[in-house]
Motif scaffolding. Structure first.
Motif, PDB file in Angstrom:
ATOM      1  N   TYR A  41       0.826  -1.217   0.000  1.00  0.00           N
ATOM      2  CA  TYR A  41       0.000   0.000   0.000  1.00  0.00           C
ATOM      3  C   TYR A  41       0.859   1.266   0.000  1.00  0.00           C
ATOM      4  CZ  TYR A  41      -3.962  -2.875  -0.189  1.00  0.00           C
ATOM      5  OH  TYR A  41      -4.885  -3.772  -0.667  1.00  0.00           O
TER       6      TYR A  41
ATOM      7  N   ARG B 139      -0.161   4.781   0.689  1.00  0.00           N
ATOM      8  CA  ARG B 139      -0.401   5.167   2.070  1.00  0.00           C
ATOM      9  C   ARG B 139       0.857   4.937   2.928  1.00  0.00           C
ATOM     10  NH1 ARG B 139      -5.031   5.770   4.624  1.00  0.00           N
ATOM     11  NH2 ARG B 139      -3.519   6.551   6.090  1.00  0.00           N
TER      12      ARG B 139
ATOM     13  N   TYR C 143     -12.859   0.188  -6.176  1.00  0.00           N
ATOM     14  CA  TYR C 143     -13.268   1.569  -6.506  1.00  0.00           C
ATOM     15  C   TYR C 143     -12.084   2.519  -6.427  1.00  0.00           C
ATOM     16  CZ  TYR C 143     -13.593   2.730  -1.504  1.00  0.00           C
ATOM     17  OH  TYR C 143     -13.318   2.948  -0.184  1.00  0.00           O
ATOM     18  N   VAL C 144     -11.899   3.255  -7.490  1.00  0.00           N
ATOM     19  CA  VAL C 144     -10.737   4.138  -7.584  1.00  0.00           C
ATOM     20  C   VAL C 144     -11.090   5.558  -8.009  1.00  0.00           C
ATOM     21  CG1 VAL C 144      -9.040   2.287  -7.908  1.00  0.00           C
ATOM     22  CG2 VAL C 144     -10.251   3.220  -9.904  1.00  0.00           C
ATOM     23  N   GLY C 145     -12.377   5.793  -8.321  1.00  0.00           N
ATOM     24  CA  GLY C 145     -12.789   7.175  -8.577  1.00  0.00           C
ATOM     25  C   GLY C 145     -12.683   7.933  -7.265  1.00  0.00           C
ATOM     26  N   VAL C 146     -12.024   9.084  -7.281  1.00  0.00           N
ATOM     27  CA  VAL C 146     -11.863   9.828  -6.029  1.00  0.00           C
ATOM     28  C   VAL C 146     -13.251  10.287  -5.565  1.00  0.00           C
ATOM     29  CG1 VAL C 146     -10.727  11.755  -4.878  1.00  0.00           C
ATOM     30  CG2 VAL C 146      -9.581  10.605  -6.768  1.00  0.00           C
ATOM     31  N   SER C 147     -13.654   9.810  -4.411  1.00  0.00           N
ATOM     32  CA  SER C 147     -15.012  10.053  -3.914  1.00  0.00           C
ATOM     33  C   SER C 147     -15.264  11.528  -3.647  1.00  0.00           C
ATOM     34  CB  SER C 147     -15.223   9.284  -2.604  1.00  0.00           C
ATOM     35  OG  SER C 147     -15.137   7.904  -2.845  1.00  0.00           O
TER      36      SER C 147
ATOM     37  N   VAL D 123     -19.860  11.524  -1.581  1.00  0.00           N
ATOM     38  CA  VAL D 123     -20.440  10.186  -1.574  1.00  0.00           C
ATOM     39  C   VAL D 123     -20.756   9.793  -0.135  1.00  0.00           C
ATOM     40  CG1 VAL D 123     -19.953   7.740  -1.998  1.00  0.00           C
ATOM     41  CG2 VAL D 123     -19.249   9.470  -3.682  1.00  0.00           C
TER      42      VAL D 123
ATOM     43  N   LEU E   6     -15.760  -4.553  -0.669  1.00  0.00           N
ATOM     44  CA  LEU E   6     -15.491  -3.198  -1.164  1.00  0.00           C
ATOM     45  C   LEU E   6     -14.040  -2.872  -0.833  1.00  0.00           C
ATOM     46  CD1 LEU E   6     -17.126  -0.771  -2.325  1.00  0.00           C
ATOM     47  CD2 LEU E   6     -17.586  -0.094   0.031  1.00  0.00           C
ATOM     48  N   HIS E   7     -13.278  -2.549  -1.855  1.00  0.00           N
ATOM     49  CA  HIS E   7     -11.895  -2.139  -1.601  1.00  0.00           C
ATOM     50  C   HIS E   7     -11.499  -1.115  -2.643  1.00  0.00           C
ATOM     51  CE1 HIS E   7      -7.853  -2.011  -0.314  1.00  0.00           C
ATOM     52  NE2 HIS E   7      -7.338  -2.752  -1.251  1.00  0.00           N
ATOM     53  N   GLY E   8     -10.722  -0.150  -2.215  1.00  0.00           N
ATOM     54  CA  GLY E   8     -10.302   0.864  -3.165  1.00  0.00           C
ATOM     55  C   GLY E   8      -9.509   1.934  -2.469  1.00  0.00           C
ATOM     56  N   GLY E   9      -9.459   3.079  -3.112  1.00  0.00           N
ATOM     57  CA  GLY E   9      -8.692   4.194  -2.581  1.00  0.00           C
ATOM     58  C   GLY E   9      -7.628   4.608  -3.579  1.00  0.00           C
ATOM     59  N   PRO E  10      -6.718   5.459  -3.116  1.00  0.00           N
ATOM     60  CA  PRO E  10      -5.628   5.902  -4.002  1.00  0.00           C
ATOM     61  C   PRO E  10      -4.766   4.687  -4.359  1.00  0.00           C
ATOM     62  CG  PRO E  10      -5.272   6.656  -1.735  1.00  0.00           C
ATOM     63  CD  PRO E  10      -6.618   6.014  -1.761  1.00  0.00           C
TER      64      PRO E  10
ATOM     65  N   PRO F 292      -4.004   1.090   6.625  1.00  0.00           N
ATOM     66  CA  PRO F 292      -4.177   1.074   5.174  1.00  0.00           C
ATOM     67  C   PRO F 292      -3.903  -0.324   4.628  1.00  0.00           C
ATOM     68  CG  PRO F 292      -2.900   2.995   5.841  1.00  0.00           C
ATOM     69  CD  PRO F 292      -3.055   2.142   7.065  1.00  0.00           C
TER      70      PRO F 292
ATOM     71  N   GLY G 154     -17.756   8.737   1.781  1.00  0.00           N
ATOM     72  CA  GLY G 154     -16.931   8.186   0.703  1.00  0.00           C
ATOM     73  C   GLY G 154     -15.496   8.655   0.745  1.00  0.00           C
TER      74      GLY G 154
ATOM     75  N   PHE H 215     -12.358   6.239   1.132  1.00  0.00           N
ATOM     76  CA  PHE H 215     -11.421   6.182   0.008  1.00  0.00           C
ATOM     77  C   PHE H 215      -9.986   6.285   0.504  1.00  0.00           C
ATOM     78  CE2 PHE H 215      -8.970   8.116  -3.438  1.00  0.00           C
ATOM     79  CZ  PHE H 215      -9.331   7.336  -4.518  1.00  0.00           C
TER      80      PHE H 215
ATOM     81  N   ALA I 137      -8.266   3.395   2.482  1.00  0.00           N
ATOM     82  CA  ALA I 137      -7.681   2.300   1.686  1.00  0.00           C
ATOM     83  C   ALA I 137      -7.819   0.936   2.373  1.00  0.00           C
ATOM     84  CB  ALA I 137      -6.213   2.594   1.344  1.00  0.00           C
ATOM     85  N   VAL I 138      -8.945   0.746   3.040  1.00  0.00           N
ATOM     86  CA  VAL I 138      -9.189  -0.529   3.705  1.00  0.00           C
ATOM     87  C   VAL I 138     -10.059  -1.441   2.829  1.00  0.00           C
ATOM     88  CG1 VAL I 138      -8.993   0.474   6.001  1.00  0.00           C
ATOM     89  CG2 VAL I 138     -11.247   0.393   4.883  1.00  0.00           C
ATOM     90  N   HIS I 139     -10.083  -2.712   3.186  1.00  0.00           N
ATOM     91  CA  HIS I 139     -11.032  -3.653   2.602  1.00  0.00           C
ATOM     92  C   HIS I 139     -12.239  -3.720   3.529  1.00  0.00           C
ATOM     93  CE1 HIS I 139      -7.123  -5.087   1.079  1.00  0.00           C
ATOM     94  NE2 HIS I 139      -7.750  -5.716   0.114  1.00  0.00           N
ATOM     95  N   LEU I 140     -13.414  -3.670   2.938  1.00  0.00           N
ATOM     96  CA  LEU I 140     -14.642  -3.704   3.728  1.00  0.00           C
ATOM     97  C   LEU I 140     -15.497  -4.850   3.201  1.00  0.00           C
ATOM     98  CD1 LEU I 140     -16.074  -1.891   5.868  1.00  0.00           C
ATOM     99  CD2 LEU I 140     -17.045  -0.609   3.962  1.00  0.00           C
TER     100      LEU I 140
END
Lengths: 340, 340
Positions: free
Chosen positions: A99, A102, A262-266, A269, A283-287, B256, B273, B277, B280-283
């Motif tokens: 990561y 981060r 998900y990678v669209g900057v929220s 939301v 659900l996983h994502g982020g920068p 993260p 959101g 975002f 950067a965690v998994h949910l």
């Protein structure tokens, strides 16, 4: 040196900026070979993200090392390098877990601004990956794509647990979504459904590996996807927009037990807990931790296995950056490459 | 037969209900050996969840098969069986992927009400798991726990990617949270941090495997956890409450790239959101697919490897159900077992 700045919503200009200097011993200075405009640059351009005064722009870059600080070991003057939009030490516990975006010492490159002739790269050893020799000129756009949009689409596909036998849906037909399609193909997805209402993007999605295109969005789009998947939804959904509508479309397009990357900057939301709970999705994502994927992506590009640079459908001299922003804002261009 | 109903907030009574009958050929009727009150039963009991008239209560159960429909093959009259709170066919694509609580033919057992002398179990072949012979009486509470709270805590730990070398934090010290601690221990976690402010629950958490207890909650609790984890947060966080505070505590407690398994039924939760975002965690979470784990859990119980029945600190005759609800509502009991 010359560099792009944003003065306020819609006000892009190219100005004289101070040449970057080594500040920390772990810094490197690169001469930027190519930079580009990101979908996320459009948030402040459109005034959705507020700026506090004039801001240097750009966080994607490839270039040649001009100078290194005394602590830099892994890259040397003359190396052609690719980096990502977060500088990272690549040694901390978070980096080692993959990561790097981060990293405990992360530095956001958009605070530095790589839409410029030169850029200071903090934590150069951890951040930069050198190519073996100087790459062919025609590979520059693809290597630049690796710096963010390809790495981000790749992470999204990985976060969405794309793999053989899976049906993948991609929400968002910008450069990241399109490269999410490409990533899903490379990861062996059986079926790839692109949500897109623009003919040029549909075409590129199909060339990158999409097997189906759905023009509807929101719940209408979800209904079409369910029709294609026996009522269940996709195993894997890539979300590459960052709005309430796109996130809910992703949640609703995913079958129970499925995965969303998900990678669209929220922006504005709010995910309703009850709906998310009963959706039973991952659900996983982020920068995106692009650095994790860079060696593999560079290899795929240098061996000409993938051609992500095709998302650049407009190339301009750095001095014309304003035109590049405008073309993307008006959706006349998918992505603009800038040559300093 | 006698069965528990809720007439309105706080109004639990035991009434004469019609004896259940086979409706579908895939149904079975069981004589309920033991049932119990769930933390989620407290939502309507407290008026947080609105009821539309009188509702039968209960969705956890173990019992003996009394009658089977003509289509039932896997269980027979006289079998001692454990089921879960969603009936499922265990053959559809979603079940085969391990998400039986979202089976395409799922039936919620709380609509049937298992706090009663008998219960109709839809999709008996997919839903029920028979034990080899009749289990020892002292194992009944643990087998009953497998029906929901143990299976749910287990799923939460699995969803939170608990494993050897990991630091796990558990938000919520109800039966599910406590059994999340037990699951984390069984899955080999290195360090297990329980958030709890009640002495009796802290004690049970420690006996189940917690290595550390934090009494603070919310951001204060997160700060304490960060102190214990070099500032990074836990690798895995189990969320077993379902409020805005508990979900945000879980998000902020996770490092993260770490994983959150959330099983508290979400009430008035909205996840921001932007914070999610950049976390950067998994949910992953939702109604636990308990059926996936039942064979393994029953085995662990019958071999006396685990003793999850210890969460029942109050046992009452079915007729005294109202006292059982009251004791849990007032936190005088962790979990109430009802004997019909």
């Amino acid at each position: 040196m010359r560099g792009v700045v944003l003065n306020g919503p819609g006000e892009v200009s190219v100005v004289d900026r101070d040449d970057p200097k080594i500040i920390e011993p772990t810094d490197a200075i690169i001469r930027v070979t190519a930079a580009c405009v990101c979908g996320s640059d459009l948030w402040p351009y459109r005034g959705v993200e507020k700026l506090d005064g004039m801001a240097p722009m750009g966080h994607e870059y490839v270039g040649v090392v001009e100078e290194t600080g005394p602590g830099v070991r892994n890259v040397k003057v003359g190396d052609f390098v690719v980096g990502s939009f977060f500088a990272s030490d690549n040694t901390c516990e978070i980096c080692r877990a993959g990561y790097q975006s981060r990293c405990v010492h992360a530095v956001a490159m958009n605070g530095i601004g790589t839409q410029a002739q030169f850029a200071r790269i903090p934590l150069a050893d951890g951040t930069l990956v050198a190519t073996p020799g100087t790459p062919d000129a025609d590979l520059i756009p693809s290597l630049l794509a690796a710096s963010d949009v390809l790495g981000t689409g790749w992470f999204a596909a990985d976060a969405a647990a794309v793999g053989p036998g899976k049906t993948v849906a991609v929400v968002g037909d910008g450069a990241v979504g399109l490269l999410g399609v490409l990533a899903a193909r490379e990861m062996g997805a059986e079926r790839i459904v692109a949500f897109s209402r623009h003919a040029d993007r549909q075409r590129l999605a199909t060339e990158f590996g999409a097997t189906d295109v759905i023009v509807e969005r929101g719940d209408e789009g979800v209904a079409k996807l369910k029709d294609l998947t026996g009522g269940l939804g996709a195993h894997s959904v890539i979300e590459a927009v960052g709005t309430q509508q796109s996130m809910m479309q992703a949640v609703r397009a995913t079958r129970p037990g499925g995965h969303i990357g998900y990678v669209g900057v929220s922006h504005d939301v709010h995910l309703p807990g009850d709906e998310l709970f009963f959706a039973a999705v991952h659900l996983h994502g982020g920068p995106a931790p692009v650095r994790r994927y860079l060696p593999e992506l560079i290899e795929l590009i240098l061996t000409r296995r993938i051609d992500p640079g095709r998302v650049f459908d407009l190339t301009l001299p750095l001095e014309n950056a304003a035109d590049g922003y405008k073309a993307m804002d008006e959706r006349r261009a998918i992505k603009t490459l800038l040559r300093p």
